[in-house]
Design a protein around this motif. Structure first.
Motif, mmCIF file in Angstrom:
data_model
loop_
_atom_site.group_PDB
_atom_site.id
_atom_site.type_symbol
_atom_site.label_atom_id
_atom_site.label_comp_id
_atom_site.label_asym_id
_atom_site.label_seq_id
_atom_site.Cartn_x
_atom_site.Cartn_y
_atom_site.Cartn_z
ATOM 1 N N GLY A 1 46.962 43.601 49.885
ATOM 2 C CA GLY A 1 46.414 43.110 48.634
ATOM 3 C C GLY A 1 45.683 44.154 47.819
ATOM 4 N N ILE A 2 45.982 45.433 48.048
ATOM 5 C CA ILE A 2 45.341 46.523 47.299
ATOM 6 C C ILE A 2 46.296 46.941 46.177
ATOM 7 C CG2 ILE A 2 44.414 48.858 47.420
ATOM 8 C CD1 ILE A 2 43.876 48.353 50.409
ATOM 9 N N LEU A 3 45.912 46.645 44.940
ATOM 10 C CA LEU A 3 46.792 46.864 43.790
ATOM 11 C C LEU A 3 46.503 48.196 43.117
ATOM 12 C CD1 LEU A 3 48.880 45.802 41.725
ATOM 13 C CD2 LEU A 3 46.981 44.707 40.515
ATOM 14 N N ASN A 4 47.551 49.015 42.951
ATOM 15 C CA ASN A 4 47.470 50.245 42.164
ATOM 16 C C ASN A 4 47.976 49.918 40.762
ATOM 17 O OD1 ASN A 4 48.154 52.763 40.892
ATOM 18 N ND2 ASN A 4 48.110 53.747 42.890
ATOM 19 N N LEU A 5 47.133 50.053 39.748
ATOM 20 C CA LEU A 5 47.459 49.591 38.399
ATOM 21 C C LEU A 5 48.569 50.402 37.736
ATOM 22 C CD1 LEU A 5 43.888 48.805 37.008
ATOM 23 C CD2 LEU A 5 45.560 47.236 38.017
ATOM 24 N N SER A 6 48.846 51.585 38.228
ATOM 25 C CA SER A 6 49.892 52.414 37.625
ATOM 26 C C SER A 6 51.115 52.584 38.512
ATOM 27 C CB SER A 6 49.335 53.801 37.270
ATOM 28 O OG SER A 6 48.329 53.700 36.286
ATOM 29 N N GLY B 1 45.333 38.908 38.458
ATOM 30 C CA GLY B 1 46.463 38.102 37.997
ATOM 31 C C GLY B 1 47.522 37.971 39.074
ATOM 32 N N ILE B 2 48.186 36.828 39.110
ATOM 33 C CA ILE B 2 49.306 36.611 40.036
ATOM 34 C C ILE B 2 50.594 36.600 39.242
ATOM 35 C CG2 ILE B 2 50.432 34.951 41.577
ATOM 36 C CD1 ILE B 2 48.114 36.222 42.926
ATOM 37 N N VAL B 3 51.577 37.346 39.695
ATOM 38 C CA VAL B 3 52.919 37.367 39.120
ATOM 39 C C VAL B 3 53.909 37.328 40.281
ATOM 40 C CG1 VAL B 3 54.569 38.604 37.674
ATOM 41 C CG2 VAL B 3 52.120 38.800 37.203
ATOM 42 N N THR B 4 54.927 36.471 40.180
ATOM 43 C CA THR B 4 55.954 36.451 41.226
ATOM 44 C C THR B 4 57.270 36.988 40.675
ATOM 45 O OG1 THR B 4 56.722 34.206 40.729
ATOM 46 C CG2 THR B 4 54.897 34.421 42.293
ATOM 47 N N ASN B 5 58.076 37.486 41.576
ATOM 48 C CA ASN B 5 59.435 37.924 41.265
ATOM 49 C C ASN B 5 60.254 37.711 42.545
ATOM 50 O OD1 ASN B 5 61.633 38.964 39.967
ATOM 51 N ND2 ASN B 5 60.761 40.987 39.575
ATOM 52 N N LEU C 1 43.384 29.986 41.360
ATOM 53 C CA LEU C 1 43.926 28.854 42.117
ATOM 54 C C LEU C 1 44.350 29.275 43.517
ATOM 55 C CD1 LEU C 1 44.672 25.825 41.828
ATOM 56 C CD2 LEU C 1 46.933 26.566 41.026
ATOM 57 N N GLY C 2 44.847 30.506 43.636
ATOM 58 C CA GLY C 2 45.285 31.001 44.940
ATOM 59 C C GLY C 2 44.162 31.474 45.834
ATOM 60 N N GLY C 3 42.939 31.601 45.296
ATOM 61 C CA GLY C 3 41.808 32.030 46.106
ATOM 62 C C GLY C 3 41.220 33.351 45.685
ATOM 63 N N SER C 4 41.656 33.907 44.555
ATOM 64 C CA SER C 4 41.114 35.166 43.997
ATOM 65 C C SER C 4 41.283 36.352 44.936
ATOM 66 C CB SER C 4 39.629 34.991 43.635
ATOM 67 O OG SER C 4 39.476 33.985 42.657
ATOM 68 N N ASP C 5 42.389 36.367 45.693
ATOM 69 C CA ASP C 5 42.661 37.506 46.583
ATOM 70 C C ASP C 5 44.160 37.836 46.614
ATOM 71 O OD1 ASP C 5 43.493 35.249 47.900
ATOM 72 O OD2 ASP C 5 42.309 35.580 49.713
ATOM 73 N N TYR C 6 44.829 37.537 45.524
ATOM 74 C CA TYR C 6 46.264 37.794 45.346
ATOM 75 C C TYR C 6 47.164 36.915 46.220
ATOM 76 C CZ TYR C 6 44.824 41.657 42.415
ATOM 77 O OH TYR C 6 44.253 42.399 41.414
ATOM 78 N N LYS C 7 46.615 35.845 46.794
ATOM 79 C CA LYS C 7 47.473 34.826 47.388
ATOM 80 C C LYS C 7 48.024 33.971 46.257
ATOM 81 C CE LYS C 7 44.953 34.550 51.781
ATOM 82 N NZ LYS C 7 44.086 33.689 52.638
ATOM 83 N N ALA C 8 49.300 33.602 46.341
ATOM 84 C CA ALA C 8 49.941 32.868 45.258
ATOM 85 C C ALA C 8 49.894 31.370 45.507
ATOM 86 C CB ALA C 8 51.393 33.312 45.106
ATOM 87 N N SER D 1 50.170 36.584 50.836
ATOM 88 C CA SER D 1 50.218 35.266 51.465
ATOM 89 C C SER D 1 50.220 34.222 50.353
ATOM 90 C CB SER D 1 49.012 35.067 52.397
ATOM 91 O OG SER D 1 49.127 33.839 53.110
ATOM 92 N N ILE D 2 50.320 32.943 50.761
ATOM 93 C CA ILE D 2 50.288 31.850 49.788
ATOM 94 C C ILE D 2 49.105 30.929 50.071
ATOM 95 C CG2 ILE D 2 52.756 31.920 49.319
ATOM 96 C CD1 ILE D 2 51.488 29.077 51.440
ATOM 97 N N THR D 3 48.732 30.150 49.063
ATOM 98 C CA THR D 3 47.742 29.095 49.221
ATOM 99 C C THR D 3 48.392 27.786 48.802
ATOM 100 O OG1 THR D 3 45.883 30.559 48.731
ATOM 101 C CG2 THR D 3 45.512 28.203 48.447
ATOM 102 N N LEU D 4 48.475 26.818 49.715
ATOM 103 C CA LEU D 4 49.044 25.526 49.358
ATOM 104 C C LEU D 4 48.179 24.883 48.281
ATOM 105 C CD1 LEU D 4 50.160 24.172 52.843
ATOM 106 C CD2 LEU D 4 51.617 24.975 50.963
#
Length: 537
Positions: free
Chosen positions: A153-158, A358-362, A409-416, A443-446
């Protein structure tokens, strides 16, 4: 060369049998087939009891002994003689590189996605020694950053699924299907094969490279650009334009060492659909842009065995078929359309965020497509009227709002946020998974995904699921999963350009990010088109 269409090959038959079928269709001896090449191969599953392959083949034949005619004349006579509408003469494809005169300053290409890579490649082949700028990292380093995000869950912005060498398509299966009939498609496919892509992408009806192989293909393309005299600069983010008399004069870029000015008289802008900071800079610089339709929704995930069974019936496990795919669409009474997009057989749902919070799925597949689940985007069309404003950045604001809400909604830790289809249709939060196991990482959050999507999107998806289930049995299976949100299927705006592909003099907005493409092939073709326009001035 002769092309023969509509040759039927049974699932258990070898492709070698096509040589015999070709000879029979042309009414010549097999020994006269000098060379044959499959140009198209597609599964015909219209009749589940008789699934087969439909093929097109290009053929060269040898001249009869002591013949005094040319091969072309012989083939022309043969085609006329057999009188079969599925048999015709064709010319082998050859890309003709436009001639270009060297300029004082090399052309600059911004963005190393498909559009930027192929624009730079064409310019390099023409001897113009382009400079290719990319805000992200080289593919191998980018892959490490992406895996770190997925695992920790460590996001590199570039350096993420959106930014870096190869663009967003690198982590979306490398699907090469396209609706464009532009002959430049062949140039793109041929370059991919030369760079190491599987040769079958030249003829499969639904070709794909696979994320695992595409990483190496884009590296090879970059190396070819450099070998032809181009320069590739990573971790160079465009932050400003120098414009004089409505003509581009230079660029400002941010590097690890600080700001840098680059003199530039010709610039191809291939920044991708997630370069939101660049969009805002362009608006501030006075570049003409407008909002355009795009789509919103979620990723829907099923058992791949269910999809195989629905599409292939008794042949579902046949080794010649592999993982089945689908493409679904319906238009609803509320005026919206719902459709599936970027279907990934045997694939995974991926975290594709490029902004903090932010959460984005693909979705993506590896080359073998041998995963246990299938997924696709389930999308609802969004028109500029839905924004409530004519601001060209309104679509971006809507995307960001949805992505930030989903993050919380996912828990503010990049869970979708994730929900079973049964619960989504009933309007209740999911509390337990069924047989389908989510593939999204970290991971996901129901949850109840309707809490992060606009009401018209949720309403449209609920109306569409039962309709689409009639088209593909099991599509609305109770334990199918919806993982939200899918917000980046295309750019929500278009950078206006004229018939010469310019927005202002010598600035060429290009590809998906400029609103002129929708996928790897069409983006690459638009990159070639803009490079040609630049050279023709």
């Amino acid at each position: 060369m002769i092309r023969i269409n509509q040759l039927t090959l049974q699932l258990d038959e070898s492709e070698a049998k096509l040589k015999i079928m070709v000879a029979k269709a042309l009414k010549v001896e097999v020994s006269r087939i000098e060379r044959y090449q499959i140009t198209k191969k597609a599964v015909d599953a219209r009749k589940k009891e008789r699934i087969c392959f439909i093929c097109s083949v290009d053929v060269e034949i040898t001249l009869p002994p002591n013949s005094k005619t040319t091969k072309h004349a012989c083939e022309e006579r043969l085609v006329t003689k057999v009188k079969n509408p599925q048999i015709s003469l064709v010319k082998p494809y050859e890309y003709i590189l436009p001639q270009a005169k060297p300029h004082t300053l090399p052309p600059v290409v911004v963005g190393a996605g498909p559009a930027g890579l192929f624009a730079a490649l064409i310019l390099a082949e023409a001897g113009l020694k382009p400079i290719l700028l990319e805000r992200g990292k080289p593919a191998a380093e980018r892959l490490k950053d992406v895996n770190q995000f997925w695992q920790k869950g460590i996001l590199n912005l570039s350096s993420n699924v959106q930014f870096g060498e190869g663009g967003a398509g690198t982590f979306s299966d490398g699907k090469l299907t396209t609706n464009t009939k532009d002959m430049r498609n062949r140039k793109v496919i041929n370059e991919f094969i030369e760079a190491g892509a599987p040769p079958e992408i030249a003829y499969l009806a639904k070709p794909h490279i696979g994320t695992d192989k595409l990483v190496h293909v884009v590296i090879a393309l970059r190396q070819k650009i450099i070998a032809l005299g181009g320069t590739v600069l990573f971790e160079h983010t465009l932050t400003g334009l120098a414009i004089h008399n409505n003509s581009i004069e230079g660029l400002t870029v941010q590097t690890a060492q600080g700001k840098k000015e680059i003199a530039a008289k010709q610039v191809i802008l291939a920044v991708g659909h997630s370069a939101r900071d660049t969009y805002r800079m362009l608006v501030a610089a006075g570049i003409n842009m407008q909002a355009k339709p795009f789509s919103l929704g979620a990723r829907i995930e099923h058992s791949q065995k269910l999809i195989n069974l629905s599409q292939y019936g008794a042949f579902a496990e046949h080794p010649a078929l592999g993982a089945a795919d689908y493409k679904l669409f319906c238009h609803l009474p509320n005026g919206h359309s719902v459709y599936t997009f970027c279907m990934c057989p045997g694939g995974v749902v991926v975290a594709a965020a490029s902004q903090e919070g932010g959460i984005v799925t693909n979705g993506m597949s590896y080359h073998r497509r041998n995963g246990a689940t299938a997924n696709s985007a389930l999308l609802v069309n969004v028109d500029p009227e839905d924004f409530g404003t004519q601001d060209p950045l309104a679509g971006i604001a809507l995307q960001e709002q949805i992505e930030h809400t989903a993050y919380k909604l996912g828990g503010s830790d990049y869970k979708a946020p994730c929900q079973l289809v049964e619960d989504f249709l009933a309007g209740r939060q999911s509390t337990a998974l069924g047989n389908v196991q989510p593939t999204y990482k970290p991971s996901i959050t129901l949850s109840d995904i309707s809490l992060c999507l606009p009401d018209f999107v949720t309403e449209s998806m609920r109306l569409a699921l039962p309709i689409l289930n009639k088209k593909l049995k099991g599509f609305a299976a109770p334990d199918a999963l919806l993982t939200a949100p899918e917000t980046r299927s295309s750019a929500p705006l278009r950078i206006i350009r004229n018939e010469k592909c310019e927005s202002i003099t010598n600035l060429y907005p290009c590809g998906e990010g400029a609103g002129y493409a929708g996928g790897i092939i069409s983006a690459a073709v638009d990159g070639i088109r803009c490079a040609e326009a630049l050279m023709q001035k």
